[in-house]
Write an enzyme that holds these catalytic residues in place. Structure first.
Site, PDB file in Angstrom:
ATOM      1  N   ASP A   1       0.839  -1.206   0.000  1.00 26.99           N
ATOM      2  CA  ASP A   1       0.000   0.000   0.000  1.00 26.99           C
ATOM      3  C   ASP A   1       0.875   1.258   0.000  1.00 26.99           C
ATOM      4  O   ASP A   1       0.368   2.378  -0.084  1.00 26.99           O
ATOM      5  CB  ASP A   1      -1.007   0.001   1.150  1.00 26.99           C
ATOM      6  CG  ASP A   1      -0.355  -0.036   2.520  1.00 26.99           C
ATOM      7  OD1 ASP A   1       0.887  -0.150   2.601  1.00 26.99           O
ATOM      8  OD2 ASP A   1      -1.093   0.058   3.525  1.00 26.99           O
ATOM      9  N   SER A   2       2.201   1.065   0.039  1.00 24.02           N
ATOM     10  CA  SER A   2       3.112   2.191  -0.166  1.00 24.02           C
ATOM     11  C   SER A   2       2.884   2.821  -1.536  1.00 24.02           C
ATOM     12  O   SER A   2       3.363   3.911  -1.802  1.00 24.02           O
ATOM     13  CB  SER A   2       4.570   1.744  -0.020  1.00 24.02           C
ATOM     14  OG  SER A   2       4.836   0.624  -0.840  1.00 24.02           O
TER      15      SER A   2
ATOM     16  N   GLU B   1      -1.566  -5.384   8.555  1.00 20.04           N
ATOM     17  CA  GLU B   1      -0.745  -4.727   9.586  1.00 20.04           C
ATOM     18  C   GLU B   1      -1.373  -4.903  10.972  1.00 20.04           C
ATOM     19  O   GLU B   1      -2.593  -4.839  11.112  1.00 20.04           O
ATOM     20  CB  GLU B   1      -0.635  -3.229   9.285  1.00 20.04           C
ATOM     21  CG  GLU B   1       0.240  -2.912   8.096  1.00 20.04           C
ATOM     22  CD  GLU B   1       0.429  -1.413   7.885  1.00 20.04           C
ATOM     23  OE1 GLU B   1       0.121  -0.615   8.785  1.00 20.04           O
ATOM     24  OE2 GLU B   1       0.895  -1.053   6.784  1.00 20.04           O
TER      25      GLU B   1
ATOM     26  N   ASP C   1      -1.113  -6.045  -0.108  1.00 18.91           N
ATOM     27  CA  ASP C   1      -1.418  -5.322   1.121  1.00 18.91           C
ATOM     28  C   ASP C   1      -2.905  -5.015   1.158  1.00 18.91           C
ATOM     29  O   ASP C   1      -3.438  -4.417   0.211  1.00 18.91           O
ATOM     30  CB  ASP C   1      -0.674  -3.965   1.112  1.00 18.91           C
ATOM     31  CG  ASP C   1       0.340  -3.858   2.222  1.00 18.91           C
ATOM     32  OD1 ASP C   1       0.234  -4.600   3.219  1.00 18.91           O
ATOM     33  OD2 ASP C   1       1.248  -3.019   2.076  1.00 18.91           O
TER      34      ASP C   1
ATOM     35  N   LYS D   1      -1.501  -9.238   2.970  1.00 20.32           N
ATOM     36  CA  LYS D   1      -0.736  -8.793   4.146  1.00 20.32           C
ATOM     37  C   LYS D   1      -1.612  -7.856   4.966  1.00 20.32           C
ATOM     38  O   LYS D   1      -2.349  -7.044   4.409  1.00 20.32           O
ATOM     39  CB  LYS D   1       0.550  -8.078   3.729  1.00 20.32           C
ATOM     40  CG  LYS D   1       1.323  -7.508   4.934  1.00 20.32           C
ATOM     41  CD  LYS D   1       2.761  -7.146   4.595  1.00 20.32           C
ATOM     42  CE  LYS D   1       2.934  -5.817   3.923  1.00 20.32           C
ATOM     43  NZ  LYS D   1       2.458  -4.654   4.702  1.00 20.32           N
TER      44      LYS D   1
ATOM     45  N   GLU E   1       9.190  -4.250  10.385  1.00 25.28           N
ATOM     46  CA  GLU E   1       9.618  -2.972   9.800  1.00 25.28           C
ATOM     47  C   GLU E   1      10.190  -2.043  10.874  1.00 25.28           C
ATOM     48  O   GLU E   1       9.553  -1.801  11.918  1.00 25.28           O
ATOM     49  CB  GLU E   1       8.433  -2.294   9.088  1.00 25.28           C
ATOM     50  CG  GLU E   1       8.827  -0.951   8.462  1.00 25.28           C
ATOM     51  CD  GLU E   1       7.842  -0.414   7.442  1.00 25.28           C
ATOM     52  OE1 GLU E   1       6.884  -1.123   7.074  1.00 25.28           O
ATOM     53  OE2 GLU E   1       8.047   0.729   6.996  1.00 25.28           O
TER      54      GLU E   1
HETATM   55  O1  KIV Z   1       3.624  -1.092   1.567  1.00 21.60           O
HETATM   56  C1  KIV Z   1       4.737  -1.637   1.483  1.00 21.60           C
HETATM   57  O2  KIV Z   1       5.453  -1.529   0.483  1.00 21.60           O
HETATM   58  C2  KIV Z   1       5.178  -2.412   2.629  1.00 21.60           C
HETATM   59  C3  KIV Z   1       6.594  -2.863   2.679  1.00 21.60           C
HETATM   60  C4  KIV Z   1       7.510  -1.723   2.798  1.00 21.60           C
HETATM   61  C5  KIV Z   1       6.806  -3.892   3.719  1.00 21.60           C
HETATM   62  O3  KIV Z   1       4.392  -2.645   3.512  1.00 21.60           O
END
Ligand code: KIV
Length: 262
Positions: free
Chosen positions: A43-44, A114, A82, A112, A181
């Site tokens: 989600d970055s 969090e 994510d 994924k 992280e």
């Molecule tokens: O969103 C993302 O890219 C991440 C990684 C940096 C682990 O969660």
């Protein structure tokens, strides 16, 4: 990697796992060709692609759109998606519906999520219906409004204990792997040794079972990157140079040359 079993085998055999967070067809294709073990559609993308100042704005539909492109670029690579902010928090039912939609529509292999022990009910339910889950603890960007900044986590004894207990709870809930992280490397080592599923570190030192980096950070697209990033290329500079050359050559009548014409 073809399945979650291979993640577990890698940990058992001591083979380090490589993961790249990326969001589109061409970069995913390059990752697959380079033999990267797994791709995370992080989600970055909210920050890296959309230019937002946090990961909160990206939507489920946008994550699905990008994952479809990644899947087309890397059809034989294990893909983790994510789950974006508020796509799994409201209820367990909502989490199953949304994670199921992601896997159904994109062909990705896992999601994924969090958070630590407060997420275990959701994770257990997802795993029970056949949706593999990667956990994510330490610096969890979806909690930015509580964390008050992108800072190293687990510095106090209390926080260290909490993170170790969170990792154990995530393993018990059925996660096949956990992202750590921005935590001190000795804490990452302790967590890695205290669970039997692989840890994937980012800003967590060298004692994890694998590493993840954002594609754009690794290739040096932006001027600044966090301390934990190794910039393997300076692509941003190269692209800017190329664009300036193009502009100059068009303005001076050098491009297109005879060889570029029909
Ligand atoms: O969103 C993302 O890219 C991440 C990684 C940096 C682990 O969660």
């Amino acid at each position: 990697m073809k399945s979650i079993t291979e993640f577990l085998k890698a940990k058992e055999s001591g083979k380090k796992i490589t993961v790249i967070s990326t969001y589109d067809y061409w970069s995913a294709k390059l990752c697959e060709e380079a033999g990267i073990d797994a791709i995370l559609v992080g989600d970055s993308l909210s920050m890296v692609i959309q230019g937002n100042d946090s990961t909160l704005p990206v939507t489920l539909e946008e994550m699905i759109y990008h994952t479809k492109a990644v899947k087309r670029g890397a059809p034989n690579t294990f893909i983790i998606v994510d789950m974006p902010f508020m796509s799994y928090h409201v209820s367990v039912e909502d989490a199953v519906r949304n994670a199921g939609k992601v896997l159904k529509e994109t062909g990705a292999n896992a999601v994924k999520i969090e958070g630590g022990r407060q997420m275990t009910d959701i994770i257990s339910k997802l795993v029970s219906v056949g949706i593999p889950v990667m956990g994510h603890i330490g610096l969890t960007p979806q909690f930015i409004n509580q964390l008050g900044g992108y800072k190293v986590q687990g510095k106090t004894e209390k926080d260290r204990e909490r993170l170790i207990e969170d990792a154990k709870a995530l393993e018990k809930a059925g996660c096949f792997s956990i992202v750590l992280e921005a935590v001190p490397s000795d804490l990452a080592k302790e967590i890695t040794q205290s669970i039997s599923i692989p840890t994937i570190g980012i800003g967590a030192g060298s004692n994890t079972d694998g590493q993840v980096l954002v594609f754009h950070d690794l290739i040096g697209i932006f001027e600044k990157t966090p301390k934990f990033v190794k910039r393997y290329l300076e692509t941003g500079k190269l692209i800017k140079e190329a664009l300036k050359n193009y502009k100059g050559e068009v303005e001076n009548g050098v491009f297109p040359g005879k060889e570029h014409q029909y």
